[in-house]
Design an enzyme around this catalytic site. Structure first.
Site, mmCIF file in Angstrom:
data_model
loop_
_atom_site.group_PDB
_atom_site.id
_atom_site.type_symbol
_atom_site.label_atom_id
_atom_site.label_comp_id
_atom_site.label_asym_id
_atom_site.label_seq_id
_atom_site.Cartn_x
_atom_site.Cartn_y
_atom_site.Cartn_z
ATOM 1 N N LYS A 299 -8.125 53.278 67.118
ATOM 2 C CA LYS A 299 -7.789 54.388 66.222
ATOM 3 C C LYS A 299 -8.262 55.720 66.798
ATOM 4 C CE LYS A 299 -6.687 52.146 62.171
ATOM 5 N NZ LYS A 299 -7.553 52.087 61.009
ATOM 6 N N GLU B 39 1.488 51.234 72.504
ATOM 7 C CA GLU B 39 2.446 51.857 71.562
ATOM 8 C C GLU B 39 1.679 52.703 70.560
ATOM 9 O OE1 GLU B 39 4.337 48.673 69.418
ATOM 10 O OE2 GLU B 39 4.877 47.625 71.254
ATOM 11 N N ASP C 11 1.643 55.497 61.270
ATOM 12 C CA ASP C 11 0.947 55.433 59.986
ATOM 13 C C ASP C 11 1.972 55.429 58.856
ATOM 14 O OD1 ASP C 11 -1.122 55.281 58.299
ATOM 15 O OD2 ASP C 11 -1.841 57.339 58.577
ATOM 16 N N CYS D 87 3.678 92.072 50.338
ATOM 17 C CA CYS D 87 4.055 93.414 50.733
ATOM 18 C C CYS D 87 5.359 93.716 49.988
ATOM 19 C CB CYS D 87 4.272 93.474 52.243
ATOM 20 S SG CYS D 87 5.351 94.823 52.739
ATOM 21 N N LYS E 284 0.401 53.725 67.057
ATOM 22 C CA LYS E 284 0.270 53.004 65.788
ATOM 23 C C LYS E 284 0.779 53.941 64.697
ATOM 24 C CE LYS E 284 -3.012 50.108 63.295
ATOM 25 N NZ LYS E 284 -2.800 50.590 61.940
ATOM 26 N N CYS F 118 10.179 96.134 55.680
ATOM 27 C CA CYS F 118 8.981 95.769 56.446
ATOM 28 C C CYS F 118 9.442 94.962 57.658
ATOM 29 C CB CYS F 118 8.044 94.951 55.562
ATOM 30 S SG CYS F 118 6.703 94.172 56.464
ATOM 31 N N CYS G 64 3.648 97.151 57.841
ATOM 32 C CA CYS G 64 4.443 98.354 57.578
ATOM 33 C C CYS G 64 3.687 99.407 56.760
ATOM 34 C CB CYS G 64 5.744 97.975 56.878
ATOM 35 S SG CYS G 64 5.504 97.507 55.158
ATOM 36 N N TYR H 86 8.783 47.559 65.899
ATOM 37 C CA TYR H 86 7.765 47.284 66.916
ATOM 38 C C TYR H 86 7.678 45.822 67.345
ATOM 39 C CZ TYR H 86 4.858 46.497 62.728
ATOM 40 O OH TYR H 86 4.374 46.074 61.529
ATOM 41 N N CYS I 84 0.112 96.908 53.456
ATOM 42 C CA CYS I 84 0.666 95.881 54.347
ATOM 43 C C CYS I 84 0.206 96.126 55.785
ATOM 44 C CB CYS I 84 2.197 95.904 54.295
ATOM 45 S SG CYS I 84 2.951 94.845 55.560
HETATM 46 S S1 IVH Z 1 2.041 45.170 65.735
HETATM 47 C C1 IVH Z 1 0.338 41.250 64.586
HETATM 48 N N1 IVH Z 1 2.664 47.633 66.395
HETATM 49 O O1 IVH Z 1 -0.378 48.444 61.759
HETATM 50 C C2 IVH Z 1 0.728 42.565 65.066
HETATM 51 N N2 IVH Z 1 1.745 47.246 64.239
HETATM 52 O O2 IVH Z 1 -3.036 46.968 61.256
HETATM 53 C C3 IVH Z 1 0.761 43.573 64.019
HETATM 54 N N3 IVH Z 1 1.553 49.250 62.852
HETATM 55 O O3 IVH Z 1 0.608 46.267 59.294
HETATM 56 C C4 IVH Z 1 1.813 44.506 64.135
HETATM 57 N N4 IVH Z 1 2.402 50.655 64.319
HETATM 58 O O4 IVH Z 1 2.408 47.814 60.038
HETATM 59 C C5 IVH Z 1 2.158 46.824 65.444
HETATM 60 N N5 IVH Z 1 3.281 49.748 67.099
HETATM 61 C C6 IVH Z 1 2.792 48.944 66.155
HETATM 62 C C7 IVH Z 1 2.382 49.435 64.886
HETATM 63 C C8 IVH Z 1 1.853 48.548 63.962
HETATM 64 C C9 IVH Z 1 1.900 50.524 63.090
HETATM 65 C C10 IVH Z 1 0.963 48.765 61.590
HETATM 66 C C11 IVH Z 1 1.602 47.488 61.106
HETATM 67 C C12 IVH Z 1 0.492 46.589 60.636
HETATM 68 C C13 IVH Z 1 -0.730 47.398 60.860
HETATM 69 C C14 IVH Z 1 -1.768 46.505 61.486
#
Ligand code: IVH
Length: 670
Positions: free
Chosen positions: A314, A113, A117, A426, A115, A432, A411, A225, A408
């Site tokens: 990451k 999945e 942010d 411009c 991750k 233009c 034009c 998630y 410009c």
């Molecule tokens: S699973 C125990 N799935 O990442 C499992 N976390 O470093 C933890 N996060 O605080 C959660 N996307 O908020 C999971 N697809 C995803 C996620 C996810 C973002 C965040 C989550 C957690 C942090 C963990």
């Protein structure tokens, strides 16, 4: 009464259904205006029968009163963090560890999945209704943000269907999409306020507002998630099935997840997502791999604060060093010249980049970059990459200064550099070609007149071949002209004509935004429309009056005035209206008679619901609070008022009955 209750339930169900279609699935089935009608119908039924309002009614998303502070909530189960895999070997080791616990040492199945942010939250649904939302906090104790989370459209207030567990905890991430984040920052920048460092900070700050109506204004979204059902025996056997359940119940999950077997497939998914990343409109900082079989997850268990059945990999920072080969100037919608560096092509996070923005000449000076220099470029989300800094060590000695063109580049018109402003423009305006094309693009864009199918190439041809000389000419296009354009068949021409026709019925704020008055974004357009109510009032408003509109400062006031003072602009607006562009008028509130007044409502009202009345009072500038204090300026007393009325009497605060109130509001037409 029963009849009304049934009607209300039915409306709520319909609204929840369409809300889910619109916000979660991104595939609306009905027009915005039809949705608004349903919503208004529910609102008015509830207003007439306040006793049937429940916290999970879709009308209550905005309603809550501000808090003094957040209360603390202990999580049923700790909210854990994730271990990181930094190298391919780390990922291999993770797979081996999981494999050891798998019967027959076979290859385990994972779910990959993105991750997200953002900010982690835990949501509890009791009997299918959102009953509590909490932040992660320190993992053990978080903050109660229920009222704020209720304002987020992608978080259902009630689950869909009927086969959900009696009680369920859903966890996920709240975030702000990148374009909305940039909008927020540009508003902050213009009003001289501090900008958010990144979308995650903006999401965290927006979620932790004491006033839920403030959170309601922020563009927060949600992806779930994971989930824990009340009884372990109700749980499906796999994590992927949990996510599918959530989908069915109307909870938004991330569509990019995939079921994967073996660490090389995981790695391939990671590489694929790295390529997708720049196309996404939200920030992800890596991939999470989770063991799919829940019984296996349980067996593998946890170490300290992280599960051993999941790992995060990451993405590297999306930066790279390359050389500036040349600098070209692009002409934007308002004529602003943007220096764009042509780069020696370089791969950043899997994507080859050739251009990077230098924003304006002040930025060029601040960065001290010259043509031929080595620079660090950064790519973030879907936006054009930026030059972050000059890399002195690698820059060649014979570099060339970046100079603002004297005319410009499109034009040949004069370049104006307003004193005190960093932007060079411009000065040819509509004459233009670059500005003309950009203005038409803006006019027809999704948040403006929303003319689908009128792409950049078509606009460019329409302008180059003089079919569109003024914006209003869009509404004079015919099938013959369109179908004769390059590669545009008869069917596409019909579709565009239909989209043009449909765009005529619009809203006042969309129309004002579409005009492309410099610095008048979507939210400023809304404020202007709310304040002036109709185009006549707005077009003749002097700068002093414009300055009274929320969020409007000297620059915007002067831009609006200049726009309408220009006879051509005014004429085009009138032509558009003549050609059939139409919207519902709004009620003008050119002044705020209740500005700075703190009002408290007590007792039962006959003609309004609390939230409806609050909205009306706020429209007139008042602040509605929940408790009476010395600072309260007025108390509105309905039937069987409580102790608040006594306190108001004690403090000698003015008290208004519902009948007086009604007269007062009618006077102001709210
Ligand atoms: S699973 C125990 N799935 O990442 C499992 N976390 O470093 C933890 N996060 O605080 C959660 N996307 O908020 C999971 N697809 C995803 C996620 C996810 C973002 C965040 C989550 C957690 C942090 C963990």
């Amino acid at each position: 009464m029963k009849g009304i209750e049934d009607q209300v339930m039915k409306l709520r169900e319909q609204i929840n259904y369409h809300n889910h279609k619109y916000h979660t699935l991104d595939s609306p089935e009905i027009k915005d205006s039809e949705f608004d009608t349903l919503f208004e119908e529910l609102k008015s039924l509830e207003a007439r029968n306040p006793e049937i309002i429940t916290t999970d009614s879709p009308t209550q998303r905005m309603g809550a009163v501000p808090l003094e502070s957040f209360s603390q909530i202990r999580h049923e189960r700790p909210m854990l963090s994730l271990d990181n895999a930094f190298t391919e070997k780390d990922l291999d080791d993770f797979e081996k560890r999981v494999r050891k616990n798998t019967p027959g040492n076979s290859s385990p199945t994972f779910v990959g999945e993105p991750k997200i942010d953002g900010v982690a939250v835990s949501l509890i649904y009791q009997d299918g209704r959102l009953s509590r939302a909490a932040t992660r906090g320190d993992g053990l104790v978080g903050e109660d943000v229920t009222k704020n989370v209720r304002t987020i459209d992608t978080v259902p207030l009630a689950l869909l269907g009927s086969d959900f567990p009696e009680s369920i905890e859903i966890r996920g991430e709240i975030y702000i999409p990148i374009p909305e984040f940039e909008n927020m920052n540009s508003v902050l920048r213009k009003s001289g306020k501090k900008e958010f460092a990144n979308p995650r900070n903006a999401a965290a700050g927006s979620l932790r507002q004491l006033d839920p109506s403030e959170t309601a204004k922020r563009p927060l979204k949600f992806f779930a998630y994971s989930a824990d059902y009340q009884h372990p025996n109700e749980m499906p056997s796999e994590h992927s099935e949990v996510l599918d359940d959530l989908d069915r119940w109307g909870v938004r999950t991330n569509p990019l997840r995939q079921i994967l077997t073996g660490s090389s497939t995981c790695l391939a998914y990671y590489e694929w997502l790295a390529l997708e990343r720049p196309k996404l409109n939200y920030e992800i900082d890596g991939v999470v791999f989770k063991v799919n079989l829940l019984s296996l997850q349980k067996k593998i268990g946890f170490v300290s604060r992280a599960p051993r059945w999941a790992i995060a990999k990451k993405f590297p920072a999306e930066e790279a060093v390359t050389y500036i080969q040349a600098v070209k100037f692009q002409v934007g919608r308002t004529g602003a010249l943007t220096p764009v560096a042509r780069l020696e092509p370089i791969k950043v996070g899997g994507v080859t980049i050739r251009n990077a923005s230098l924003h304006n000449m002040d930025e060029v000076r601040r960065l001290k970059v010259r043509i031929g220099d080595a620079v660090l470029v950064q790519r973030a989300g879907d936006v054009i990459p930026k030059v972050k800094k000059r890399i002195t060590k690698k820059s060649k000695p014979r570099t060339q200064e970046i100079e603002l063109p004297t005319e410009c580049p499109v034009c040949g018109g004069n370049i104006i550099r307003d004193s005190g402003l960093v932007v060079a423009r411009c000065g040819s305006g509509w004459n233009c070609l670059a500005q003309k094309k950009e203005r038409i693009k803006h006019f027809s864009s999704r948040l403006a007149m929303d003319i689908r199918g009128l792409g950049n190439k078509i606009i460019s041809q329409l302008v180059d071949e003089d079919h569109v000389v003024r914006i209003s000419d869009l509404y004079r296009l015919d099938h013959k002209t369109l179908s004769l354009l390059d590669r545009l068949g008869s069917k596409s021409a019909n579709n565009i004509l239909l989209a043009i026709e449909n765009s005529k019925t619009t809203t006042f704020p969309r129309f004002i935004y579409a005009l492309g008055i410099p610095d008048v974004g979507e939210s400023t357009a809304k404020e202007l429309c709310l304040f002036f109510g109709n185009i006549e009032n707005l077009a003749r408003a002097p700068e002093e009056l414009l300055l009274q509109v929320p969020d409007v400062g000297m620059v915007i006031a002067s831009n609006v005035r200049q726009f309408f003072d220009h006879q051509d602009n005014f004429d085009v607006v009138m032509e558009l209206i003549d050609l059939g562009v139409i919207w519902d008028e709004e009620i003008p509130i050119a002044f705020k008679p209740l500005e700075d007044q703190a009002i408290v409502i007590t007792g039962t009202l006959e003609n309004y619901s609390r939230s409806e009345l609050k909205e009306k009072l706020e429209l007139l500038g008042a602040k509605v609070s929940s408790s009476v204090s010395k600072r309260t300026s007025l108390v509105i007393a309905g039937k069987s008022p409580g102790s608040k009325l006594l306190k108001a009497r004690e403090l000698g605060i003015e008290i208004l009955s519902e009948i007086d109130l009604k007269d007062f509001l009618e006077e102001y037409r709210v």
